[in-house]
Motif scaffolding. Structure first.
Motif, mmCIF file in Angstrom:
data_model
loop_
_atom_site.group_PDB
_atom_site.id
_atom_site.type_symbol
_atom_site.label_atom_id
_atom_site.label_comp_id
_atom_site.label_asym_id
_atom_site.label_seq_id
_atom_site.Cartn_x
_atom_site.Cartn_y
_atom_site.Cartn_z
ATOM 1 N N GLY A 452 -0.816 0.962 10.660
ATOM 2 C CA GLY A 452 -1.486 2.228 10.952
ATOM 3 C C GLY A 452 -0.705 3.412 10.420
ATOM 4 O O GLY A 452 -0.072 3.347 9.350
ATOM 5 N N LYS A 453 -0.710 4.504 11.204
ATOM 6 C CA LYS A 453 0.068 5.685 10.812
ATOM 7 C C LYS A 453 1.421 5.673 11.515
ATOM 8 O O LYS A 453 2.401 6.185 11.008
ATOM 9 C CB LYS A 453 -0.699 6.953 11.175
ATOM 10 N N LEU A 454 1.438 5.038 12.692
ATOM 11 C CA LEU A 454 2.638 5.069 13.533
ATOM 12 C C LEU A 454 3.837 4.395 12.874
ATOM 13 O O LEU A 454 4.970 4.849 13.015
ATOM 14 C CB LEU A 454 2.318 4.349 14.853
ATOM 15 N N LYS A 455 3.582 3.307 12.140
ATOM 16 C CA LYS A 455 4.716 2.513 11.639
ATOM 17 C C LYS A 455 4.859 2.556 10.122
ATOM 18 O O LYS A 455 5.694 1.842 9.560
ATOM 19 C CB LYS A 455 4.600 1.071 12.159
ATOM 20 N N ALA A 456 4.043 3.397 9.466
ATOM 21 C CA ALA A 456 4.068 3.434 7.990
ATOM 22 C C ALA A 456 5.461 3.789 7.469
ATOM 23 O O ALA A 456 5.919 3.251 6.468
ATOM 24 C CB ALA A 456 3.025 4.414 7.473
ATOM 25 N N GLU A 457 6.152 4.682 8.175
ATOM 26 C CA GLU A 457 7.476 5.115 7.676
ATOM 27 C C GLU A 457 8.510 3.973 7.685
ATOM 28 O O GLU A 457 9.524 4.045 7.007
ATOM 29 C CB GLU A 457 8.006 6.308 8.491
ATOM 30 N N TYR A 458 8.243 2.940 8.495
ATOM 31 C CA TYR A 458 9.228 1.855 8.617
ATOM 32 C C TYR A 458 8.982 0.697 7.641
ATOM 33 O O TYR A 458 9.845 -0.153 7.461
ATOM 34 C CB TYR A 458 9.224 1.275 10.030
ATOM 35 N N LEU A 459 7.786 0.664 7.064
ATOM 36 C CA LEU A 459 7.410 -0.519 6.276
ATOM 37 C C LEU A 459 8.315 -0.708 5.056
ATOM 38 O O LEU A 459 8.545 -1.831 4.608
ATOM 39 C CB LEU A 459 5.940 -0.406 5.847
ATOM 40 N N VAL A 460 8.848 0.403 4.552
ATOM 41 C CA VAL A 460 9.719 0.331 3.380
ATOM 42 C C VAL A 460 10.954 -0.522 3.670
ATOM 43 O O VAL A 460 11.497 -1.165 2.770
ATOM 44 C CB VAL A 460 10.091 1.762 2.906
ATOM 45 N N GLU A 461 11.368 -0.566 4.929
ATOM 46 C CA GLU A 461 12.555 -1.376 5.255
ATOM 47 C C GLU A 461 12.263 -2.865 5.068
ATOM 48 O O GLU A 461 13.158 -3.650 4.779
ATOM 49 C CB GLU A 461 13.028 -1.075 6.676
ATOM 50 N N MET A 462 11.012 -3.209 5.206
ATOM 51 C CA MET A 462 10.649 -4.618 5.052
ATOM 52 C C MET A 462 10.374 -4.981 3.591
ATOM 53 O O MET A 462 10.801 -6.023 3.110
ATOM 54 C CB MET A 462 9.415 -4.896 5.910
ATOM 55 N N TYR A 463 9.632 -4.122 2.904
ATOM 56 C CA TYR A 463 9.191 -4.458 1.541
ATOM 57 C C TYR A 463 9.951 -3.698 0.455
ATOM 58 O O TYR A 463 9.640 -3.873 -0.727
ATOM 59 C CB TYR A 463 7.701 -4.161 1.381
ATOM 60 N N HIS A 464 10.864 -2.826 0.852
ATOM 61 C CA HIS A 464 11.590 -1.952 -0.084
ATOM 62 C C HIS A 464 10.572 -1.081 -0.841
ATOM 63 O O HIS A 464 9.374 -1.272 -0.730
ATOM 64 C CB HIS A 464 12.459 -2.763 -1.048
ATOM 65 N N GLU A 465 11.104 -0.152 -1.605
ATOM 66 C CA GLU A 465 10.252 0.773 -2.365
ATOM 67 C C GLU A 465 9.299 -0.014 -3.271
ATOM 68 O O GLU A 465 8.140 0.345 -3.425
ATOM 69 C CB GLU A 465 11.131 1.646 -3.254
ATOM 70 N N SER A 466 9.816 -1.096 -3.884
ATOM 71 C CA SER A 466 9.004 -1.822 -4.869
ATOM 72 C C SER A 466 7.741 -2.394 -4.213
ATOM 73 O O SER A 466 6.656 -2.344 -4.787
ATOM 74 C CB SER A 466 9.825 -2.932 -5.510
ATOM 75 N N GLY A 467 7.885 -2.919 -3.000
ATOM 76 C CA GLY A 467 6.725 -3.510 -2.320
ATOM 77 C C GLY A 467 5.699 -2.454 -1.941
ATOM 78 O O GLY A 467 4.485 -2.672 -2.069
ATOM 79 N N ILE A 468 6.168 -1.308 -1.474
ATOM 80 C CA ILE A 468 5.222 -0.247 -1.090
ATOM 81 C C ILE A 468 4.502 0.264 -2.341
ATOM 82 O O ILE A 468 3.295 0.538 -2.319
ATOM 83 C CB ILE A 468 5.960 0.933 -0.397
ATOM 84 N N LYS A 469 5.228 0.334 -3.449
ATOM 85 C CA LYS A 469 4.586 0.784 -4.692
ATOM 86 C C LYS A 469 3.516 -0.216 -5.150
ATOM 87 O O LYS A 469 2.496 0.170 -5.699
ATOM 88 C CB LYS A 469 5.639 0.964 -5.792
ATOM 89 N N GLU A 470 3.761 -1.487 -4.898
ATOM 90 C CA GLU A 470 2.739 -2.485 -5.258
ATOM 91 C C GLU A 470 1.467 -2.278 -4.441
ATOM 92 O O GLU A 470 0.360 -2.382 -4.951
ATOM 93 C CB GLU A 470 3.268 -3.888 -4.989
ATOM 94 N N MET A 471 1.662 -1.990 -3.158
ATOM 95 C CA MET A 471 0.480 -1.740 -2.324
ATOM 96 C C MET A 471 -0.222 -0.466 -2.785
ATOM 97 O O MET A 471 -1.454 -0.410 -2.859
ATOM 98 C CB MET A 471 0.890 -1.612 -0.855
ATOM 99 N N ALA A 472 0.558 0.557 -3.107
ATOM 100 C CA ALA A 472 -0.030 1.828 -3.558
ATOM 101 C C ALA A 472 -0.815 1.623 -4.862
ATOM 102 O O ALA A 472 -1.891 2.193 -5.050
ATOM 103 C CB ALA A 472 1.072 2.863 -3.759
ATOM 104 N N ARG A 473 -0.288 0.761 -5.723
ATOM 105 C CA ARG A 473 -0.978 0.485 -7.003
ATOM 106 C C ARG A 473 -2.364 -0.124 -6.724
ATOM 107 O O ARG A 473 -3.368 0.303 -7.293
ATOM 108 C CB ARG A 473 -0.108 -0.489 -7.820
ATOM 109 N N ILE A 474 -2.415 -1.084 -5.811
ATOM 110 C CA ILE A 474 -3.708 -1.727 -5.509
ATOM 111 C C ILE A 474 -4.645 -0.737 -4.826
ATOM 112 O O ILE A 474 -5.828 -0.637 -5.154
ATOM 113 C CB ILE A 474 -3.477 -2.976 -4.626
ATOM 114 N N LYS A 475 -4.095 0.004 -3.895
ATOM 115 C CA LYS A 475 -4.902 1.019 -3.198
ATOM 116 C C LYS A 475 -5.512 1.985 -4.217
ATOM 117 O O LYS A 475 -6.715 2.277 -4.173
ATOM 118 C CB LYS A 475 -3.997 1.759 -2.193
ATOM 119 N N LYS A 476 -4.719 2.474 -5.149
ATOM 120 C CA LYS A 476 -5.242 3.468 -6.091
ATOM 121 C C LYS A 476 -6.198 2.845 -7.101
ATOM 122 O O LYS A 476 -7.069 3.518 -7.636
ATOM 123 C CB LYS A 476 -4.093 4.170 -6.818
ATOM 124 N N TYR A 477 -6.041 1.564 -7.329
ATOM 125 C CA TYR A 477 -6.972 0.896 -8.240
ATOM 126 C C TYR A 477 -8.366 0.801 -7.614
ATOM 127 O O TYR A 477 -9.376 1.061 -8.259
ATOM 128 C CB TYR A 477 -6.443 -0.497 -8.591
#
Ligand SMILES: Cc1cc2nc3c(=O)[nH]c(=O)nc-3n(C[C@H](O)[C@H](O)[C@H](O)COP(=O)(O)OP(=O)(O)OC[C@H]3O[C@@H](n4cnc5c(N)ncnc54)[C@H](O)[C@@H]3O)c2cc1C
Length: 500
Positions: A452-477
């Motif tokens: 959700g919105k509550l935990k979005a700031e923490y997700l980078v600790e799990m997937y690192h920047e690279s993982g969040i960027k992968e999700m952002a790439r799919i989202k923007k596609y």
């Protein structure tokens, strides 16, 4: 289509159970057909609108709370189709997004069928449970919602309708999905390349595995990739009989041994008719909260286990004997424990389990501060270490806290209940330590509630920047003009910066 923009009608859409209080919206749309829903999204760019999808507001992470965007409520899309039998042991039901989970379960059961996903709270909409891949106690035997979805009809962010049956669109060996749509045209994109943790439950970020099914990308994507408009739910025959019991222990070590032996029995035989489907835990503080409503809870118990076991008329007696023997050998408080063999009493026992988060939410309403809550799971054999870490960290700081939940899946919820702002801040910094601990154990930030919105700031600790960027790439596609559920899962900064 109904549209409301008066404050009284909008207020409810600014809340869920996360306690986020900063939501705001110019108005809410209530499509009555899937075509109306698709038209809203088709017109989004021309009308200069962004949308946040709303279910029934029982989510725990602020996913449905708009931060200035328009709301789309699915409450008018609430049709529940007939049970369609396709084999002796298989049926399905077509439902629209806004149908209530509790109504769906009831209708299936009236016809002798069973829809297993049961995220404790029955007042949620089925579309949200698919968007969130909700779980719950029965996930121990049946897995999360995604295991029970045969087809979804998704409205994509540009307004395309994508009718997606399980197995119809798979990622190729390079992880590529390919599809052609009337508005978006040819879509060719790659699944996320990160690997997921080896936990039995995991619900943080987009699903990914080799040769995955596209349906699994949408399930659990929290409305960021499309709107679940309709679904075919898979049904199985209603179990013949169930044993439910609530077992108290004086010693937490005995309680953990009991679970260990119970799981050994279960793993020997996970798929036959007589099988455990839920192992739920309450620590002594959780029992303390419940005592006001259930004064019969023995004061000397250090914790309790709630189990549900499916059985048959033939094997019920033997299953009960085996359970009593295990209780005795693990020093359970057998005389004080509660055994429920008929459906009414079993429903009362499930209500006991459901009452806990409600009592805590009620308690918190009287406080100024929000709770700090974890939804983390760890791989098999690691839950005792996490439990001890949660407990000692909270004891050291003198917090009011409870630990409860789906221990059968190595998944416990810790709720810290701050009495003042200082405790809230201390709890927040402790939360980061919990993430580090769980990740070091090979676990997940969210096992079922999502980000959700509550935990979005923490997700980078799990997937690192690279993982969040992968999700952002799919989202923007899939959502090139960023119109749908912005702020869920992926922090907005990644969407602004990431090129697709
Ligand atoms: C007492 C209590 C106990 C709970 N226990 C559990 C549990 O054991 N396990 C568990 O998994 N959850 C649990 N939950 C959480 C909750 O019930 C689920 O997350 C549920 O799926 C939310 O449904 P909702 O209709 O209320 O959705 P909302 O809160 O309204 O929305 C949830 C999210 O779904 C998105 N969404 C809604 N509809 C759609 C759609 N049609 N298409 C795409 N996105 C959509 C929203 O934008 C939002 O991000 C519990 C909640 C409560 C209050």
């Amino acid at each position: 289509m109904i549209y409301k923009n008066d404050q009284a009608s909008l207020q409810g859409f600014l809340e869920d159970t996360s306690n986020i209080k900063t939501g705001h919206t110019p108005g809410a749309f209530f499509p009555e057909t899937i075509e109306e829903l698709a038209n809203l999204l088709k017109g989004a760019v021309a009308e200069g609108r962004r949308f946040t999808m709303s279910g029934n507001g029982t989510g725990t992470t602020g996913g449905r709370i708009p931060m200035g965007d328009y709301v789309i409520s699915t409450e008018k899309l609430n049709h529940i189709g007939d049970v369609m039998q396709i084999a002796d042991d298989q049926a399905y039901m077509t439902v629209q997004a806004g149908a209530l989970l509790g109504e769906i379960q009831k209708k299936a059961e009236q016809h002798g069928w069973f829809y297993p996903p049961d995220p404790t709270e029955k007042l949620c909409f089925i579309g949200s449970t698919i968007a969130n891949n909700s779980s719950g106690a029965r996930t121990l035997k049946y897995g999360p919602t995604r295991k029970h979805i045969a087809r979804i009809l998704v409205v994509l962010p540009q307004g395309d309708l994508l009718n997606l049956a399980r197995g119809a669109c798979m990622a190729d060996d390079n992880g590529m999905f390919k599809l052609t749509l009337p508005i978006a045209g040819d879509l060719v994109f790659q699944r996320p390349q990160y690997s997921m943790p080896e936990t039995s439950k995991h619900n943080a970020g987009y699903f990914s595995e080799e040769n995955m099914d596209l349906i699994d990308l949408f399930i659990g994507s929290e409305g960021t990739l499309g709107v679940i408009a309709e679904a075919d739910l898979m049904l199985i025959p209603l179990p013949e009989s169930i044993i439910s019991c609530l077992i108290y222990f004086r010693s937490i070590d005995d309680l953990f041994s009991f679970i260990q032996y119970l799981k050994i029995q279960h793993l020997k035989n996970p798929n036959n008719q007589a099988s455990l489907r839920a192992i739920e835990f309450f620590d002594k503080h959780a029992l303390g909260f419940l005592t006001a409503k259930y004064p019969e809870i023995p004061a000397e118990s250090a914790g309790a286990i709630f189990i549900e076991q499916e059985t048959t008329t033939e094997s019920e007696e033997a299953d009960l004997e085996a359970l009593f023997a295990l209780m005795e050998s693990c020093n359970a408080m057998s005389d004080e424990s509660w055994m429920a063999l008929d459906r009414d009493e079993q429903a009362q026992m499930r209500e006991f389990r459901h009452a806990l988060p409600l009592i805590v939410t009620e308690w918190l309403r009287k406080q100024q501060e929000s709770k700090i809550s974890t939804d983390m799971a760890v791989p098999a054999g690691k839950i005792r270490e996490l439990f001890d870490f949660y407990r000692s960290s909270c004891e050291q700081l003198g917090f009011i806290y409870i630990i409860f939940g789906h221990i059968g899946n190595e998944h416990l919820h810790l709720n810290i209940l701050p009495r003042n702002h200082e405790e809230f801040l201390l709890g927040k910094s402790l939360y980061r330590q919990f993430i580090s601990k769980v990740l070091a154990l090979g676990g997940t930030l969210s096992a079922e509630h999502g980000i959700g919105k509550l935990k979005a700031e923490y997700l980078v600790e799990m997937y690192h920047e690279s993982g969040i960027k992968e999700m952002a790439r799919i989202k923007k596609y899939l959502d090139p003009f960023l119109v749908l559920n912005i702020g869920n899962i992926i922090p907005a900064a990644y969407l602004e910066n990431e090129q697709h």
